[in-house]
Scaffold this motif. Structure first.
Motif, PDB file in Angstrom:
ATOM      1  N   LEU A   1       0.794  -1.226   0.000  1.00 24.38           N
ATOM      2  CA  LEU A   1       0.000   0.000   0.000  1.00 24.38           C
ATOM      3  C   LEU A   1       0.830   1.282   0.000  1.00 24.38           C
ATOM      4  CD1 LEU A   1      -2.742  -1.144   2.523  1.00 24.38           C
ATOM      5  CD2 LEU A   1      -2.989  -0.854   0.038  1.00 24.38           C
ATOM      6  N   ASP A   2       2.069   1.220   0.454  1.00 21.98           N
ATOM      7  CA  ASP A   2       2.914   2.423   0.525  1.00 21.98           C
ATOM      8  C   ASP A   2       3.859   2.563  -0.667  1.00 21.98           C
ATOM      9  OD1 ASP A   2       4.625   0.333   1.073  1.00 21.98           O
ATOM     10  OD2 ASP A   2       5.438   1.200   2.915  1.00 21.98           O
ATOM     11  N   ALA A   3       3.553   1.921  -1.786  1.00 20.61           N
ATOM     12  CA  ALA A   3       4.479   1.871  -2.916  1.00 20.61           C
ATOM     13  C   ALA A   3       4.468   3.099  -3.825  1.00 20.61           C
ATOM     14  CB  ALA A   3       4.184   0.636  -3.766  1.00 20.61           C
ATOM     15  N   ALA A   4       3.437   3.901  -3.794  1.00 20.40           N
ATOM     16  CA  ALA A   4       3.277   4.983  -4.772  1.00 20.40           C
ATOM     17  C   ALA A   4       4.478   5.923  -4.817  1.00 20.40           C
ATOM     18  CB  ALA A   4       1.994   5.761  -4.493  1.00 20.40           C
ATOM     19  N   GLU A   5       4.940   6.357  -3.669  1.00 18.51           N
ATOM     20  CA  GLU A   5       6.044   7.309  -3.632  1.00 18.51           C
ATOM     21  C   GLU A   5       7.325   6.730  -4.239  1.00 18.51           C
ATOM     22  OE1 GLU A   5       8.629   9.280  -0.154  1.00 18.51           O
ATOM     23  OE2 GLU A   5       6.466   9.679  -0.052  1.00 18.51           O
ATOM     24  N   GLN A   6       7.540   5.446  -4.064  1.00 20.44           N
ATOM     25  CA  GLN A   6       8.762   4.817  -4.563  1.00 20.44           C
ATOM     26  C   GLN A   6       8.735   4.588  -6.066  1.00 20.44           C
ATOM     27  OE1 GLN A   6       8.823   1.341  -2.130  1.00 20.44           O
ATOM     28  NE2 GLN A   6       9.198   2.488  -0.263  1.00 20.44           N
TER      29      GLN A   6
ATOM     30  N   LEU B   1      10.762  -1.264  -4.642  1.00 19.21           N
ATOM     31  CA  LEU B   1      12.138  -0.913  -5.015  1.00 19.21           C
ATOM     32  C   LEU B   1      12.666  -1.851  -6.096  1.00 19.21           C
ATOM     33  CD1 LEU B   1      13.620  -0.031  -1.523  1.00 19.21           C
ATOM     34  CD2 LEU B   1      12.854   1.526  -3.336  1.00 19.21           C
ATOM     35  N   LEU B   2      12.360  -3.145  -5.972  1.00 16.83           N
ATOM     36  CA  LEU B   2      12.784  -4.097  -7.005  1.00 16.83           C
ATOM     37  C   LEU B   2      12.036  -3.852  -8.309  1.00 16.83           C
ATOM     38  CD1 LEU B   2      12.981  -7.426  -4.961  1.00 16.83           C
ATOM     39  CD2 LEU B   2      14.854  -5.914  -5.651  1.00 16.83           C
ATOM     40  N   LEU B   3      10.741  -3.574  -8.205  1.00 15.39           N
ATOM     41  CA  LEU B   3       9.951  -3.291  -9.397  1.00 15.39           C
ATOM     42  C   LEU B   3      10.475  -2.052 -10.113  1.00 15.39           C
ATOM     43  CD1 LEU B   3       7.547  -3.899 -11.233  1.00 15.39           C
ATOM     44  CD2 LEU B   3       6.112  -2.612  -9.625  1.00 15.39           C
ATOM     45  N   GLY B   4      10.710  -0.995  -9.362  1.00 14.98           N
ATOM     46  CA  GLY B   4      11.239   0.232  -9.958  1.00 14.98           C
ATOM     47  C   GLY B   4      12.595   0.022 -10.602  1.00 14.98           C
ATOM     48  N   ALA B   5      13.462  -0.728  -9.928  1.00 20.45           N
ATOM     49  CA  ALA B   5      14.793  -0.986 -10.488  1.00 20.45           C
ATOM     50  C   ALA B   5      14.702  -1.812 -11.767  1.00 20.45           C
ATOM     51  CB  ALA B   5      15.661  -1.706  -9.456  1.00 20.45           C
TER      52      ALA B   5
ATOM     53  N   ASP C   1       6.760   6.675  -8.343  1.00 17.73           N
ATOM     54  CA  ASP C   1       6.175   7.791  -9.086  1.00 17.73           C
ATOM     55  C   ASP C   1       7.079   8.390 -10.156  1.00 17.73           C
ATOM     56  OD1 ASP C   1       7.910   9.177  -7.446  1.00 17.73           O
ATOM     57  OD2 ASP C   1       6.386  10.477  -6.564  1.00 17.73           O
ATOM     58  N   ASP C   2       8.360   8.099 -10.147  1.00 15.09           N
ATOM     59  CA  ASP C   2       9.254   8.668 -11.163  1.00 15.09           C
ATOM     60  C   ASP C   2       9.636   7.666 -12.253  1.00 15.09           C
ATOM     61  OD1 ASP C   2      10.787   7.089  -9.513  1.00 15.09           O
ATOM     62  OD2 ASP C   2      12.504   8.451  -9.483  1.00 15.09           O
ATOM     63  N   ILE C   3       8.949   6.531 -12.332  1.00 17.52           N
ATOM     64  CA  ILE C   3       9.224   5.529 -13.374  1.00 17.52           C
ATOM     65  C   ILE C   3       8.147   5.701 -14.450  1.00 17.52           C
ATOM     66  CG2 ILE C   3       9.561   3.079 -13.895  1.00 17.52           C
ATOM     67  CD1 ILE C   3      11.526   4.064 -11.769  1.00 17.52           C
TER      68      ILE C   3
ATOM     69  N   ALA D   1       2.328   3.033 -13.781  1.00 17.79           N
ATOM     70  CA  ALA D   1       1.258   3.889 -13.268  1.00 17.79           C
ATOM     71  C   ALA D   1       0.688   3.229 -12.018  1.00 17.79           C
ATOM     72  CB  ALA D   1       0.175   4.077 -14.314  1.00 17.79           C
ATOM     73  N   VAL D   2       0.915   3.847 -10.874  1.00 21.06           N
ATOM     74  CA  VAL D   2       0.376   3.326  -9.619  1.00 21.06           C
ATOM     75  C   VAL D   2      -1.082   3.769  -9.536  1.00 21.06           C
ATOM     76  CG1 VAL D   2       0.572   3.295  -7.110  1.00 21.06           C
ATOM     77  CG2 VAL D   2       2.636   3.471  -8.516  1.00 21.06           C
ATOM     78  N   ARG D   3      -1.981   2.812  -9.452  1.00 23.73           N
ATOM     79  CA  ARG D   3      -3.413   3.097  -9.369  1.00 23.73           C
ATOM     80  C   ARG D   3      -3.802   3.316  -7.911  1.00 23.73           C
ATOM     81  NH1 ARG D   3      -3.963   4.928 -14.186  1.00 23.73           N
ATOM     82  NH2 ARG D   3      -3.459   3.405 -15.801  1.00 23.73           N
ATOM     83  N   ALA D   4      -4.618   4.308  -7.687  1.00 23.09           N
ATOM     84  CA  ALA D   4      -5.021   4.683  -6.324  1.00 23.09           C
ATOM     85  C   ALA D   4      -5.888   3.610  -5.682  1.00 23.09           C
ATOM     86  CB  ALA D   4      -5.779   6.007  -6.375  1.00 23.09           C
TER      87      ALA D   4
END
Length: 153
Positions: A86-91, A135-139, A93-95, A99-102
Motif C-alpha cells: 500500500l505504501d508503494a506509490a512514492e517509490q 524498489l525491485l519493481l522500480g529498479a 512515481d518517477d518511473i 502507473a500506480v493506481r489509487a
C-alpha cells in the motif's frame, strides 16, 4: 517411499486470499465459477501498478521468484498489473512506464488458476507469498533495468 497428499485448502489459498481482498468475497467466487472476471478493487491489502505487458515479462526475469508477487496480464491490450504494498506509490512515481493506481481502483481479475476474457495471472496470488517490493519493481523498469546483485535470479 511415502506420497504426499496435497492439502486442498492450500491449493485454494491464493484464490481465497484474492477474493477476500474484495468487499464481497462471495460475489468474486460466483463470478469465477461462471467463468467471468471479478472486480477486486485495490486498496484493502495492495495497490495495482499498471505496466506494459512485454516490459513486464522482461522485468519478471530480473526479479527472483521468491521476491515476485502476483502479476495479472492482459496481453491483447499490452497491459499488466503488479500487486504491490500500500505504501508503494512514492517509490514508483518517477518511473514513466509504471502507473500506480489509487486505492479503490477496479482490477478485473480472472480466476487464479485459469485465464478468462484474455486476462491471466502470470505470477499467481498466494496466501502467504509476497507482494512485489516496489524498489525491485522500480529498479527492473528503471534505466538499464538493473537490480542489486543479491536480488537477481
Amino acid at each position: 517411499m511415502a506420497t504426499r497428499t496435497p492439502n486442498p485448502d492450500a491449493r485454494h489459498a491464493g484464490r481465497d486470499w484474492l477474493a477476500n481482498c474484495a468487499p464481497a468475497p462471495d460475489t468474486v467466487h460466483r463470478a469465477w465459477a461462471a467463468g467471468e472476471l471479478a472486480l477486486v478493487p485495490s486498496g484493502a491489502r495492495w495497490l495495482a501498478v499498471e505496466a506494459p505487458f512485454l516490459r513486464t515479462l522482461d522485468a519478471m526475469q530480473r526479479i527472483a521468484p521468491e521476491n515476485l508477487g502476483p502479476v495479472l496480464a492482459y496481453p491483447a491490450a499490452d497491459r499488466a498489473w503488479w500487486l504491490v504494498p500500500l505504501d508503494a506509490a512514492e517509490q514508483l512515481d518517477d518511473i514513466p512506464q509504471l502507473a500506480v493506481r489509487a486505492a479503490g481502483w477496479p482490477l478485473y481479475c480472472p480466476p487464479v488458476n485459469r485465464p478468462a476474457h484474455g486476462r491471466v495471472w502470470i505470477a499467481r496470488p498466494h496466501a502467504r507469498g509476497p507482494l512485489t517490493d516496489p524498489l525491485l519493481l522500480g529498479a527492473s523498469f528503471g534505466p538499464g533495468g538493473r537490480l542489486p546483485s543479491e536480488t537477481c535470479t
